[in-house]
Design a protein around this motif. Structure first.
Motif, PDB file in Angstrom:
ATOM      1  N   GLN A  31       9.710  -4.465  -0.961  1.00  0.00           N
ATOM      2  CA  GLN A  31       8.644  -5.143  -1.694  1.00  0.00           C
ATOM      3  C   GLN A  31       9.216  -6.151  -2.698  1.00  0.00           C
ATOM      4  O   GLN A  31       8.742  -7.273  -2.814  1.00  0.00           O
ATOM      5  N   GLU A  32      10.282  -5.736  -3.375  1.00  0.00           N
ATOM      6  CA  GLU A  32      10.921  -6.653  -4.330  1.00  0.00           C
ATOM      7  C   GLU A  32      11.507  -7.862  -3.616  1.00  0.00           C
ATOM      8  O   GLU A  32      11.394  -8.991  -4.084  1.00  0.00           O
ATOM      9  N   LYS A  78      10.337 -11.635  -4.253  1.00  0.00           N
ATOM     10  CA  LYS A  78      11.310 -12.623  -4.753  1.00  0.00           C
ATOM     11  C   LYS A  78      11.844 -13.496  -3.627  1.00  0.00           C
ATOM     12  O   LYS A  78      12.753 -14.286  -3.828  1.00  0.00           O
ATOM     13  N   LEU A 121      10.278   5.807   0.073  1.00  0.00           N
ATOM     14  CA  LEU A 121       9.585   4.977  -0.918  1.00  0.00           C
ATOM     15  C   LEU A 121      10.575   4.066  -1.618  1.00  0.00           C
ATOM     16  O   LEU A 121      10.266   2.911  -1.933  1.00  0.00           O
ATOM     17  N   GLU A 130       0.833  -1.203   0.000  1.00  0.00           N
ATOM     18  CA  GLU A 130       0.000   0.000   0.000  1.00  0.00           C
ATOM     19  C   GLU A 130       0.868   1.253   0.000  1.00  0.00           C
ATOM     20  O   GLU A 130       0.473   2.324  -0.407  1.00  0.00           O
ATOM     21  N   PHE A 131       2.081   1.092   0.537  1.00  0.00           N
ATOM     22  CA  PHE A 131       2.974   2.223   0.700  1.00  0.00           C
ATOM     23  C   PHE A 131       3.511   2.720  -0.632  1.00  0.00           C
ATOM     24  O   PHE A 131       3.844   3.886  -0.795  1.00  0.00           O
ATOM     25  N   MET A 132       3.595   1.783  -1.598  1.00  0.00           N
ATOM     26  CA  MET A 132       4.306   2.109  -2.828  1.00  0.00           C
ATOM     27  C   MET A 132       3.765   3.351  -3.514  1.00  0.00           C
ATOM     28  O   MET A 132       4.499   4.162  -4.044  1.00  0.00           O
ATOM     29  N   ASN A 179      10.189   0.159  -1.761  1.00  0.00           N
ATOM     30  CA  ASN A 179      10.203  -0.557  -3.044  1.00  0.00           C
ATOM     31  C   ASN A 179      11.165  -1.738  -3.012  1.00  0.00           C
ATOM     32  O   ASN A 179      10.853  -2.822  -3.511  1.00  0.00           O
TER      33      ASN A 179
END
Lengths: 463, 463
Positions: free
Chosen positions: B455-456, B460, B448, B428-430, B452
């Motif tokens: 998140q990656e 992965k 951010l 949601e932060f992205m 990011n």
């Protein structure tokens, strides 16, 4: 909607400002085998247009510093860059874009498996008589615009700004810093009219108190005619007959999306003629995406389509679109219109919607405006900020905040941004645990103070 | 639980630091008819203890500037203030507090309808031989402590700090600024050991690179004996036999809650002997509340009781308790341990839990640490920040963040605080829409950027 998983195909990107390069870079990281071609009609790609006012001001000595990535860097990462190539037609049935090579006039037909339209926006030119007849009327959007204006300053004593929003106020600082007398023609009650009147009035007061001797402010009127000779205008006539003389003019009256090519191809458009996209940045036609300033946005607060083109948004959209092209799982939340600027030491920022917008949308709003020191009053660096909070009295959610002052208003507006995105109620906000030490804030942060007042108003039903 | 609606009764507050005065002031606004008496064993009420290091450093010339509200101001608002009155016993059955008037030794029995315990905390004094035998060993908690240390500096060339947390690093700055050589005895691998090791190591490196010539750092050891004569210690012996000489010593090895009076009255205590309270700040016994540094907290991330006493929290708790006493509808969310400090231009801040704490609690964590410029690199004021983000790989929620550097790390930590309070997932932060302009941040904010990367890693499954 078709989902594109097979990615040895070719992605063609039209546009090299912010969203296009971001899409290209992220997509290449997501799938190194993908073929990416990025076309721009400019001489550069991937630059920070937002830095141009500071280049003009001389804070940034060399314009090269605004270049984020060179075409060579993209090439090294396997992204082909075509400079000075103007997209003139999208043939969506045959999956082709026709480009004109601006150096030769040659036409190229380029096949795509997936097309990304990142054509950005351009300055809005109001309908002013003779506006196209003089070569000392500028706008500020591209690197070369910055160079032209910086050169114009050297030979000038006076300048006229047509419009005074975010770019206007940054240029105003640049001109004042460079010793120019500045005329401002602003067709609103106050400058910075995207803020509520009570806030923009205070911004204007600060600007005029600081530099009023060198600023002539023409509010509530608009330019109707340029006059001059030898390709130079030296006079602007306004709608009420005011005659405003200056050595050159910069029009900063907003921007319009570069959406014509999409519209002509039959793609759906939306608010302000921007290109319609869904939350994955897919347009209305298969295999075509649009990102950045050229495309429509979804407003997180109003849940309505809008067009709020901003550089930080363009970057996020590019990243999200790339993920979708690669694997189709990035749902973009939308925008708040969070923005900040400054006039010398005076910050102006906002997020969400204004009281004016909220009322137009039919919200029953409660607002409060607090003026406080931004850190412990006994610290020498303490400075004043004013925060205006707009709350929906029904849901008790924050709709927007506007912050101004010589203190750190921006931190508070950033904090509220995430609260608005998460529909945080004022009641939940009260206990918000923020870092505190005297050099950074007050024991009860001005933001919490404002929220507390709102909560009391809500509880006591005070408007 | 009993709900106290009838409020022409008398509220007695023990403690005049931050939480007590805040409770009094808010309660009087909520119900002007209420009778409020506030007792303190000190000479002052309502002062900013957090400002004391800056008074010692000479940034704040007069200690009076740290006074938030005078006793007279409280009296004017109808709040009776009793200075130099020490609470020595709570007789909870008869709803009485016994005070000793410190100026005369006289005992007073004071009846209450509602009692608020806001006795705060006091410095923790480690078990060091002879620690009570010398008059040049100080702690920093009260205004008079600040005056004593400031006077001690005048006659000194060297000082020893026992402990180096938030107050320690602020005192270190004050001493270095005043030209002292400083010994630091720190029973941890690095100074600022509440951060993760990789972060506190960087803090220590910055401090030592800047001022290492004037700092002797004794890590991984602790003081075992003070030596000296004529009531002055000039030597500290550590557990490994190191002999450390200096003109005076400040112990800043943490604090302990002033909870004895509550414990003796049979009130339930909790973590670190702090006074147990529910989310309304009611203690285990009817008609008695506790707020501020003396009471236990609920941690928003871990959902466990904890004891994280901080000045900003004390203020919020006082406000919330007052609302509950008046109308019983303020549910306190808890704390994140959001905190900030600085060493000259170098900010250190955190919110939520560390990687170490998360692992101890059994979370499967993913972390990332990014070092970036805090605003557009071409702006002269751009400076570096390092952000370490800790995420729960199961829930994908942010557990904590640590920020350091000469740039504005604190804004990012403040922003994350509200995200953690609302259990925002990294996904949601992205799209978080933050204000952007070159003097304030980068087009993709470092925060951010860090999110990011996390998140990656999550997608992965990279640890």
């Amino acid at each position: 909607m078709h989902i594109y998983k097979r990615m040895t195909e070719k992605v063609v990107i039209i546009g090299g400002g912010a969203a296009g390069p971001k899409t290209a870079a992220k997509l290449k990281r997501e799938n190194p085998n993908i073929i990416i071609e990025m076309y721009t009609d400019e001489q550069n790609v991937s630059y920070s247009a937002c830095g141009l006012p500071y280049y003009i001001e001389n804070i940034i000595p060399n314009i090269e510093e605004l270049l984020v990535r060179s075409p060579e860097e993209f090439e090294r990462h396997g992204i082909k860059v075509f400079l000075r190539h103007k997209a003139i037609k999208i043939d969506k049935r045959n999956q082709m874009v026709v480009f004109e090579k601006l150096t030769t006039g040659e036409k190229l037909e380029v096949y795509y498996d997936i097309l990304v339209i990142a054509t950005g926006a351009r300055p809005y030119i109001p309908d002013i008589e003779n506006v196209n007849d003089f070569n000392n009327i500028y706008t500020l959007r591209k690197l070369e615009d910055g160079v032209l204006i910086k050169n114009a300053i050297k030979k000038a004593d006076t300048v006229t700004l047509v419009g005074c929003g975010y770019i206007g106020i940054e240029l105003l600082e640049a001109f004042i810093k460079n010793g120019l007398k500045v005329n401002v023609i602003n067709n609103h009650k106050y400058i910075m009219a995207m803020f509520d009147d009570d806030i923009s009035r205070q911004i204007q007061e600060y600007v005029m108190k600081k530099d009023g001797n060198n600023i002539n402010l023409y509010n509530n009127q608009y330019a109707v005619r340029f006059e001059g000779e030898n390709e130079k205008t030296n006079k602007i006539i306004t709608n009420i007959g005011e005659e405003i003389e200056s050595d050159f003019t910069v029009i900063c009256a907003g921007i319009v999306p570069n959406s014509e090519i999409a519209k002509e191809a039959g793609l759906k458009t939306g608010v302000s003629n921007s290109i319609w996209v869904n939350s994955h940045f897919a347009t209305s036609y298969p295999k075509i995406y649009a990102v950045g300033d050229c495309c429509e946005k979804m407003h997180i607060v109003t849940k309505k389509h809008c067009w709020l083109p901003l550089g930080s948004t363009a970057n996020k959209e590019g990243r999200c679109a790339a993920i979708n092209i690669a694997s189709n799982n990035c749902d973009f939340a939308g925008v708040l219109g969070a923005a900040v600027s400054r006039y010398f030491d005076y910050t102006v920022c906002m997020t969400g919607i204004t009281e004016r917008e909220a009322k137009e949308l039919g919200y029953d709003v409660i607002t409060t405006t607090v003026t406080k020191e931004d850190r412990a009053g006994y610290m020498p660096e303490a400075a004043t900020i004013t925060l205006k909070i707009i709350v929906d009295s029904k849901s008790r959610e924050i709709l927007g905040v506007q912050g101004i002052g010589t203190g750190d208003a921006e931190k508070r507006v950033a904090t509220v941004s995430i609260a608005i995105m998460n529909a945080v109620k004022v009641d939940e906000f009260m206990g918000l645990d923020l870092p505190y030490a005297p050099p950074f804030s007050t024991a009860i942060d001005p933001l919490l103070n404002a929220i507390n007042i709102i909560q009391e108003k809500l509880d006591k039903n005070i408007k």
